[in-house]
Design a protein around this motif. Structure first.
Motif, PDB file in Angstrom:
ATOM      1  N   SER A   1      31.686  32.778  53.383  1.00 46.41           N
ATOM      2  CA  SER A   1      31.717  31.337  53.667  1.00 46.41           C
ATOM      3  C   SER A   1      30.560  30.935  54.578  1.00 46.41           C
ATOM      4  O   SER A   1      29.964  29.866  54.404  1.00 46.41           O
ATOM      5  N   LEU A   2      30.187  31.794  55.535  1.00 48.63           N
ATOM      6  CA  LEU A   2      29.031  31.505  56.389  1.00 48.63           C
ATOM      7  C   LEU A   2      27.768  31.357  55.556  1.00 48.63           C
ATOM      8  O   LEU A   2      26.962  30.444  55.765  1.00 48.63           O
ATOM      9  N   GLY A   3      27.604  32.260  54.589  1.00 48.67           N
ATOM     10  CA  GLY A   3      26.418  32.206  53.727  1.00 48.67           C
ATOM     11  C   GLY A   3      26.354  30.934  52.907  1.00 48.67           C
ATOM     12  O   GLY A   3      25.298  30.297  52.809  1.00 48.67           O
ATOM     13  N   LEU A   4      27.493  30.526  52.336  1.00 48.40           N
ATOM     14  CA  LEU A   4      27.513  29.305  51.525  1.00 48.40           C
ATOM     15  C   LEU A   4      27.256  28.063  52.380  1.00 48.40           C
ATOM     16  O   LEU A   4      26.587  27.125  51.937  1.00 48.40           O
ATOM     17  N   ILE A   5      27.779  28.063  53.600  1.00 48.95           N
ATOM     18  CA  ILE A   5      27.532  26.920  54.497  1.00 48.95           C
ATOM     19  C   ILE A   5      26.045  26.830  54.840  1.00 48.95           C
ATOM     20  O   ILE A   5      25.461  25.738  54.858  1.00 48.95           O
ATOM     21  N   ILE A   6      25.423  27.974  55.110  1.00 44.04           N
ATOM     22  CA  ILE A   6      23.993  27.974  55.464  1.00 44.04           C
ATOM     23  C   ILE A   6      23.140  27.514  54.282  1.00 44.04           C
ATOM     24  O   ILE A   6      22.084  26.906  54.476  1.00 44.04           O
ATOM     25  N   ILE A   7      23.602  27.757  53.051  1.00 49.45           N
ATOM     26  CA  ILE A   7      22.862  27.295  51.874  1.00 49.45           C
ATOM     27  C   ILE A   7      22.705  25.771  51.905  1.00 49.45           C
ATOM     28  O   ILE A   7      21.663  25.241  51.501  1.00 49.45           O
ATOM     29  N   ASN A   8      23.707  25.060  52.404  1.00 49.39           N
ATOM     30  CA  ASN A   8      23.594  23.596  52.529  1.00 49.39           C
ATOM     31  C   ASN A   8      22.411  23.209  53.413  1.00 49.39           C
ATOM     32  O   ASN A   8      21.657  22.291  53.096  1.00 49.39           O
ATOM     33  N   VAL A   9      22.262  23.909  54.517  1.00 54.33           N
ATOM     34  CA  VAL A   9      21.157  23.636  55.439  1.00 54.33           C
ATOM     35  C   VAL A   9      19.825  23.975  54.779  1.00 54.33           C
ATOM     36  O   VAL A   9      18.844  23.234  54.903  1.00 54.33           O
TER      37      VAL A   9
ATOM     38  N   MET B   1      13.804  28.680  54.527  1.00 54.81           N
ATOM     39  CA  MET B   1      14.667  29.633  55.223  1.00 54.81           C
ATOM     40  C   MET B   1      14.078  30.035  56.568  1.00 54.81           C
ATOM     41  O   MET B   1      14.581  30.939  57.223  1.00 54.81           O
ATOM     42  N   ASN B   2      12.994  29.367  56.967  1.00 59.08           N
ATOM     43  CA  ASN B   2      12.366  29.613  58.261  1.00 59.08           C
ATOM     44  C   ASN B   2      13.108  28.807  59.324  1.00 59.08           C
ATOM     45  O   ASN B   2      13.200  27.577  59.236  1.00 59.08           O
ATOM     46  N   LEU B   3      13.641  29.482  60.346  1.00 56.41           N
ATOM     47  CA  LEU B   3      14.463  28.802  61.341  1.00 56.41           C
ATOM     48  C   LEU B   3      13.669  27.774  62.148  1.00 56.41           C
ATOM     49  O   LEU B   3      14.198  26.716  62.511  1.00 56.41           O
ATOM     50  N   SER B   4      12.401  28.058  62.426  1.00 58.42           N
ATOM     51  CA  SER B   4      11.577  27.096  63.170  1.00 58.42           C
ATOM     52  C   SER B   4      11.412  25.801  62.371  1.00 58.42           C
ATOM     53  O   SER B   4      11.518  24.694  62.918  1.00 58.42           O
ATOM     54  N   LYS B   5      11.185  25.933  61.069  1.00 63.55           N
ATOM     55  CA  LYS B   5      11.004  24.749  60.227  1.00 63.55           C
ATOM     56  C   LYS B   5      12.329  24.001  60.031  1.00 63.55           C
ATOM     57  O   LYS B   5      12.341  22.775  59.879  1.00 63.55           O
ATOM     58  N   ILE B   6      13.442  24.744  60.039  1.00 58.34           N
ATOM     59  CA  ILE B   6      14.753  24.095  59.950  1.00 58.34           C
ATOM     60  C   ILE B   6      14.981  23.209  61.180  1.00 58.34           C
ATOM     61  O   ILE B   6      15.475  22.083  61.075  1.00 58.34           O
ATOM     62  N   VAL B   7      14.577  23.701  62.353  1.00 60.35           N
ATOM     63  CA  VAL B   7      14.709  22.896  63.570  1.00 60.35           C
ATOM     64  C   VAL B   7      13.737  21.720  63.540  1.00 60.35           C
ATOM     65  O   VAL B   7      14.092  20.594  63.928  1.00 60.35           O
ATOM     66  N   GLU B   8      12.507  21.953  63.072  1.00 64.27           N
ATOM     67  CA  GLU B   8      11.520  20.866  62.988  1.00 64.27           C
ATOM     68  C   GLU B   8      12.000  19.754  62.048  1.00 64.27           C
ATOM     69  O   GLU B   8      11.695  18.577  62.252  1.00 64.27           O
ATOM     70  N   ALA B   9      12.761  20.130  61.014  1.00 65.62           N
ATOM     71  CA  ALA B   9      13.295  19.125  60.090  1.00 65.62           C
ATOM     72  C   ALA B   9      14.330  18.220  60.762  1.00 65.62           C
ATOM     73  O   ALA B   9      14.664  17.173  60.222  1.00 65.62           O
ATOM     74  N   GLN B  10      14.826  18.643  61.945  1.00 69.75           N
ATOM     75  CA  GLN B  10      15.812  17.846  62.685  1.00 69.75           C
ATOM     76  C   GLN B  10      15.195  17.150  63.896  1.00 69.75           C
ATOM     77  O   GLN B  10      15.909  16.728  64.809  1.00 69.75           O
ATOM     78  N   SER B  11      13.862  17.019  63.911  1.00 68.87           N
ATOM     79  CA  SER B  11      13.165  16.417  65.046  1.00 68.87           C
ATOM     80  C   SER B  11      13.553  14.952  65.221  1.00 68.87           C
ATOM     81  O   SER B  11      13.981  14.284  64.273  1.00 68.87           O
ATOM     82  N   GLY B  12      13.349  14.461  66.437  1.00 65.57           N
ATOM     83  CA  GLY B  12      13.649  13.055  66.713  1.00 65.57           C
ATOM     84  C   GLY B  12      15.027  12.881  67.309  1.00 65.57           C
ATOM     85  O   GLY B  12      15.497  13.721  68.079  1.00 65.57           O
ATOM     86  N   TYR B  13      15.680  11.798  66.940  1.00 62.57           N
ATOM     87  CA  TYR B  13      16.966  11.471  67.535  1.00 62.57           C
ATOM     88  C   TYR B  13      18.103  12.268  66.890  1.00 62.57           C
ATOM     89  O   TYR B  13      17.940  12.868  65.819  1.00 62.57           O
ATOM     90  N   PHE B  14      19.277  12.230  67.544  1.00 56.14           N
ATOM     91  CA  PHE B  14      20.373  13.122  67.139  1.00 56.14           C
ATOM     92  C   PHE B  14      20.884  12.832  65.735  1.00 56.14           C
ATOM     93  O   PHE B  14      21.489  13.699  65.111  1.00 56.14           O
ATOM     94  N   TRP B  15      20.672  11.618  65.226  1.00 53.61           N
ATOM     95  CA  TRP B  15      21.168  11.349  63.865  1.00 53.61           C
ATOM     96  C   TRP B  15      20.325  12.062  62.804  1.00 53.61           C
ATOM     97  O   TRP B  15      20.664  12.037  61.631  1.00 53.61           O
ATOM     98  N   ASN B  16      19.251  12.695  63.218  1.00 52.78           N
ATOM     99  CA  ASN B  16      18.476  13.530  62.297  1.00 52.78           C
ATOM    100  C   ASN B  16      18.990  14.965  62.223  1.00 52.78           C
ATOM    101  O   ASN B  16      18.499  15.753  61.424  1.00 52.78           O
ATOM    102  N   TRP B  17      19.938  15.298  63.098  1.00 53.46           N
ATOM    103  CA  TRP B  17      20.504  16.645  63.064  1.00 53.46           C
ATOM    104  C   TRP B  17      21.322  16.814  61.783  1.00 53.46           C
ATOM    105  O   TRP B  17      21.952  15.868  61.298  1.00 53.46           O
TER     106      TRP B  17
ATOM    107  N   LEU C   1      19.125  23.904  51.627  1.00 59.36           N
ATOM    108  CA  LEU C   1      18.836  22.869  50.626  1.00 59.36           C
ATOM    109  C   LEU C   1      18.248  21.615  51.270  1.00 59.36           C
ATOM    110  O   LEU C   1      17.324  21.000  50.729  1.00 59.36           O
ATOM    111  N   LEU C   2      18.752  21.236  52.427  1.00 56.13           N
ATOM    112  CA  LEU C   2      18.264  20.042  53.105  1.00 56.13           C
ATOM    113  C   LEU C   2      16.881  20.266  53.714  1.00 56.13           C
ATOM    114  O   LEU C   2      16.008  19.408  53.626  1.00 56.13           O
ATOM    115  N   ALA C   3      16.688  21.433  54.348  1.00 57.32           N
ATOM    116  CA  ALA C   3      15.416  21.701  55.023  1.00 57.32           C
ATOM    117  C   ALA C   3      14.339  22.162  54.050  1.00 57.32           C
ATOM    118  O   ALA C   3      13.147  22.010  54.324  1.00 57.32           O
ATOM    119  N   GLY C   4      14.756  22.741  52.927  1.00 54.69           N
ATOM    120  CA  GLY C   4      13.791  23.243  51.950  1.00 54.69           C
ATOM    121  C   GLY C   4      13.093  24.510  52.381  1.00 54.69           C
ATOM    122  O   GLY C   4      12.018  24.840  51.878  1.00 54.69           O
TER     123      GLY C   4
END
Length: 358
Positions: free
Chosen positions: A162-170, A177-193, A172-175
């Protein structure tokens, strides 16, 4: 040789990498020592007592005193145990726990190995963690540790799905599997998280992703054998689980590996769903306009604060959620979390293809 060019050589690169590894290892160890104290203080407060308060000011040195006590004790190995495997098991557990931190970004560029497949690396390392527990239970030559290790292995494997399937959602959104780029995709205000939908174009997905972040948190409890899912160590049934025959330093290594994994899962929740080092209330342009040392201090403190917050949430769960039976644990993982996370992957994939992609 020019000092700058020296650090570009293989020797210089090796020295820098080893220095980074030591810095993160020592930092995580010290952090775990104080978080363990915080865990005990929270549990003491729930029971209306003080908790550790004698060793050092306010009991701050209690974890270090416990470590010295464990190290100085005699290592007792059962007569019928497989001695080599018995000793190797806790070493494997603690090494794999620290290996996962190699791809965790603490701030922009502050990561030992910024792998493009960081998520895949974490899956690989966390999957191997089961072996240390299985080896420890089997090598003890007793049915109770062996039963505890089998329970733990089944539990960890079940919730990794289930952890793996949940991470797949992230992913898909970030495009990526690099954790730094996943965080960069959430830059700005909290509604971008990602917990709140991920910003423009995907914000309606908050109805999917926020529940997924909660399921990720609950699955992390099961993955790290924390209450209410501490069934491998259910004292009423299995004495003390897979490490019942362990004492001294090997026992300390098992416990250290467990707590390092708990802090790691707290960091993963922060990175994947709650913006990582992004404060959430400051614009990206404002942060980039600050002096570098101030910006990086804000980034680091933000990441540490969020990680500590999730660790304290994990500690509080122990206080008010009763322990599950083993059949309830398995039913929750396979009949609730697995189909739910699978449906979430389908919905997020469809949104990416037919709404955002269109």
């Amino acid at each position: 040789m020019d000092p700058v060019s020296f650090w570009a050589t293989p020797v210089g690169w090796t020295l820098i990498t080893v220095g980074q590894i030591l810095l993160i290892t020592v930092g995580v160890l010290v952090g775990v020592a104080f978080l363990l104290l915080a865990d005990r203080k929270v549990w003491a407060s729930v029971q209306m007592r003080k908790g550790p308060n004698v060793v050092g000011p306010f009991g701050l040195l209690q974890s270090f005193a416990d470590m010295i006590k464990f190290v100085l004790k005699e290592v007792v190995i059962p007569a019928g145990a497989d001695k080599a495997v018995f000793i190797i098991a806790p070493i494997i557990t603690v090494i794999l726990a620290f290996m996962a931190w190699a791809v965790i970004p603490f701030a922009p560029g502050w990561v030992v190995s910024d792998l493009n497949v960081g998520i895949l690396y974490i899956f690989a390392v966390s999957s191997l963690g089961v072996y240390g527990i299985i080896m420890g239970g089997w090598a003890s030559n007793s049915k109770y540790p062996f039963l505890g290790s089998l329970r733990s292995a089944a539990q960890m494997v079940s919730y990794e799905v289930s952890l793996g399937l949940i991470i797949i959602n992230v992913i898909l959104l970030a495009g990526t599997m690099n954790l730094s780029k996943i965080v960069e995709a959430q830059s700005g205000y909290f509604w971008n998280w990602f917990a709140f939908g991920g910003g423009a174009g995907t914000w309606p997905l908050v109805v999917i992703l926020f529940p997924m972040s909660i399921i990720f948190f609950i699955s992390a409890l099961a993955e790290t054998n924390r209450p209410p899912f501490d069934l491998p160590e259910a004292e009423s049934e299995l004495v003390a689980g897979y490490q019942v025959e362990y004492s001294s330093t090997p026992y300390l290594l098992f416990m250290m590996g467990e707590y390092v994994n708990i802090v790691f899962m707290s960091a993963m929740i922060t990175l994947l769903f709650f913006g990582g080092w992004n404060p959430g209330f400051l614009s990206q342009s404002f942060l980039e306009g600050l002096p570098a040392w101030i910006a990086y201090t804000i980034y680091l403190l933000t990441f540490v604060t969020k990680t500590v917050f999730w660790f304290l949430c994990i500690s509080l769960v122990k206080a008010f959620v009763p322990r599950y039976r083993y059949d309830q644990l398995m039913r929750l993982g396979w009949k609730v979390f697995l189909p739910t996370s699978l449906v979430a992957v389908v919905i997020v994939s469809a949104w990416r293809v037919f709404v955002v992609g269109a």
